[in-house]
Motif scaffolding. Structure first.
Motif, PDB file in Angstrom:
ATOM      1  N   TRP A 181      -2.068  -8.704  -3.647  1.00 24.12           N
ATOM      2  CA  TRP A 181      -0.961  -7.960  -4.249  1.00 24.12           C
ATOM      3  C   TRP A 181      -0.903  -6.537  -3.703  1.00 24.12           C
ATOM      4  N   TRP A 182      -2.036  -6.054  -3.124  1.00 25.51           N
ATOM      5  CA  TRP A 182      -2.012  -4.722  -2.509  1.00 25.51           C
ATOM      6  C   TRP A 182      -2.522  -4.718  -1.074  1.00 25.51           C
ATOM      7  N   TYR A 207      -0.288  -4.450   2.223  1.00 24.11           N
ATOM      8  CA  TYR A 207       0.675  -3.346   2.251  1.00 24.11           C
ATOM      9  C   TYR A 207      -0.035  -2.052   2.651  1.00 24.11           C
ATOM     10  N   ASN A 239       2.509   3.895  -5.291  1.00 27.05           N
ATOM     11  CA  ASN A 239       2.250   3.062  -4.121  1.00 27.05           C
ATOM     12  C   ASN A 239       1.918   1.654  -4.592  1.00 27.05           C
ATOM     13  N   ARG A 240       1.568   0.784  -3.659  1.00 26.83           N
ATOM     14  CA  ARG A 240       1.315  -0.605  -4.016  1.00 26.83           C
ATOM     15  C   ARG A 240       0.114  -0.744  -4.951  1.00 26.83           C
ATOM     16  N   HIS A 249       7.016   0.705  -3.602  1.00 30.19           N
ATOM     17  CA  HIS A 249       7.059  -0.274  -4.680  1.00 30.19           C
ATOM     18  C   HIS A 249       5.675  -0.381  -5.321  1.00 30.19           C
ATOM     19  N   THR A 250       5.604  -0.445  -6.654  1.00 35.52           N
ATOM     20  CA  THR A 250       4.313  -0.588  -7.325  1.00 35.52           C
ATOM     21  C   THR A 250       3.769  -2.008  -7.172  1.00 35.52           C
ATOM     22  N   GLY A 251       2.510  -2.188  -7.553  1.00 33.07           N
ATOM     23  CA  GLY A 251       1.870  -3.490  -7.399  1.00 33.07           C
ATOM     24  C   GLY A 251       2.162  -4.480  -8.500  1.00 33.07           C
TER      25      GLY A 251
END
Length: 354
Positions: A108-109, A112, A244-245, A270-272
């Protein structure tokens, strides 16, 4: 899936049973490889909250991974299969915890750009000279025009006295930058407590729903939750929240709530995500499993599990070449935006006691 969901009927015995026999269905599994796998699959099947939103066929997933389990496996081999199955959920809130390892979905992070370097900010923007406490570090920038706050984790409880003092120290600034990049979350109540300093009336934070049964669609009607303004210092001047992500969980929830405020903009990446309130359970061998159980929605009833986008016109990435000369292009963008504000309105700092 009968092979994954073993049921037994238990009949009360003894003198009480003689008077009124009771038969009820309970879940039970053997403490072996197949029993532990079946227990894990069933717990998720009955309690995980995002199967439909993520279009996951959990029956098919269970069959596919159960075929990889055999009685001759050791515990580490079983753990590997179970962890791989949980990764199919693509959920940063889902972990299998054993005495020798903890599973964690990192994609999910990890796929990125990081878009954050705390050392760079300390050295080139704060000159290693700033005030710290309560998980926050702050200083005024741009000749006193811009307040800057880095908040590392919502695992810290919010000290309203600390936040009051911090915001008052920036009362002459045109605006505030609240940096929650790399903030992995923590307590949802801390997100509410911080937001209470940026509102001046009761505010609809969003909605939450809870499981009401074992079916994938068995949820309560979403009910609203509200945030009350703090009885203290409230900041109603412009705010830019940097994300951040790796802005995740409670930090993601704070972002969703803050984005709805007129004087707040979200800048960066975009957030995570991570909007499922987690719960925990245990399988026969003693391993525990943590997973998303209650979905949280924003004030517009949009699910925030996959994250929050920046405000329109505020999406910014860090330029890697610029970092070599000490520049954080996301932070530079926010500083420039606030510095260009034409008016400074000190009356937008409000003491509730006044």
């Amino acid at each position: 899936m009968n092979t994954l969901n073993k049921k037994i009927c238990a009949i009360t015995v003894g003198a009480i049973a003689f008077l009124c026999g009771a038969c009820h269905s309970i879940e039970s599994w053997e403490n072996d490889t197949l029993g532990n796998f079946d227990a894990l699959w069933t717990i998720l099947d009955e309690h995980y909250c995002f199967f439909e939103e993520k279009d996951i066929d959990w029956e098919e997933t269970g069959r596919r991974y159960r075929a990889k389990v055999n009685k001759g496996m050791d515990e580490k081999e079983l753990f590997e299969v179970c962890a791989a199955m949980l990764d199919e959920l693509k959920d940063g809130h889902t972990n299998l915890i054993s005495w020798f390892n903890v599973s964690y979905y990192r994609k999910w992070w990890s796929d990125y750009p990081q878009n954050f370097d705390w050392r760079l900010i300390q050295e080139h923007y704060l000159n290693f000279d700033y005030t710290s406490g309560n998980g926050m570090s702050y200083k005024t920038l741009a000749d006193g025009q811009v307040g800057y706050v880095y908040f590392s984790s919502f695992a810290y409880g919010i000290s309203h006295s600390f936040v009051n003092e911090m915001l008052l120290s920036m009362k002459d600034c045109k605006g505030l930058i609240l940096d929650i990049r790399d903030n992995g979350g923590g307590n949802l109540t801390s997100a509410d407590d911080l937001l209470s300093h940026f509102i001046n009336e009761k505010y609809l934070g969003g909605y939450i729903s809870h499981k009401t049964g074992p079916g994938h669609s068995d949820f309560s009607e979403p009910y609203p939750y509200y945030v009350e303004p703090v009885y203290g210092v409230r900041w109603l001047k412009p705010v830019i929240v940097l994300t951040n992500r790796s802005t995740f969980s409670a930090a993601n929830n704070f972002t969703a709530m803050a984005k709805g405020l007129e004087h707040v903009r979200i800048a960066g990446a975009h957030t995570g995500g991570g909007s499922g309130a987690p719960m925990s359970s245990e399988i026969p061998c003693g391993w525990s499993v943590r997973f998303s159980a209650s979905p949280i929605y924003d004030a517009d009833m949009k699910l925030t599990e996959t994250g929050i986008a920046p405000s329109d016109g505020f999406a910014v990435e860090m330029d890697k070449e610029a970092t070599l000369s000490g520049h954080d292009t996301i932070l530079d963008f926010a500083i420039k935006t606030i510095s260009n504000i034409q008016e400074s309105k000190p009356e937008k700092i409000i003491r509730a006691a006044e």
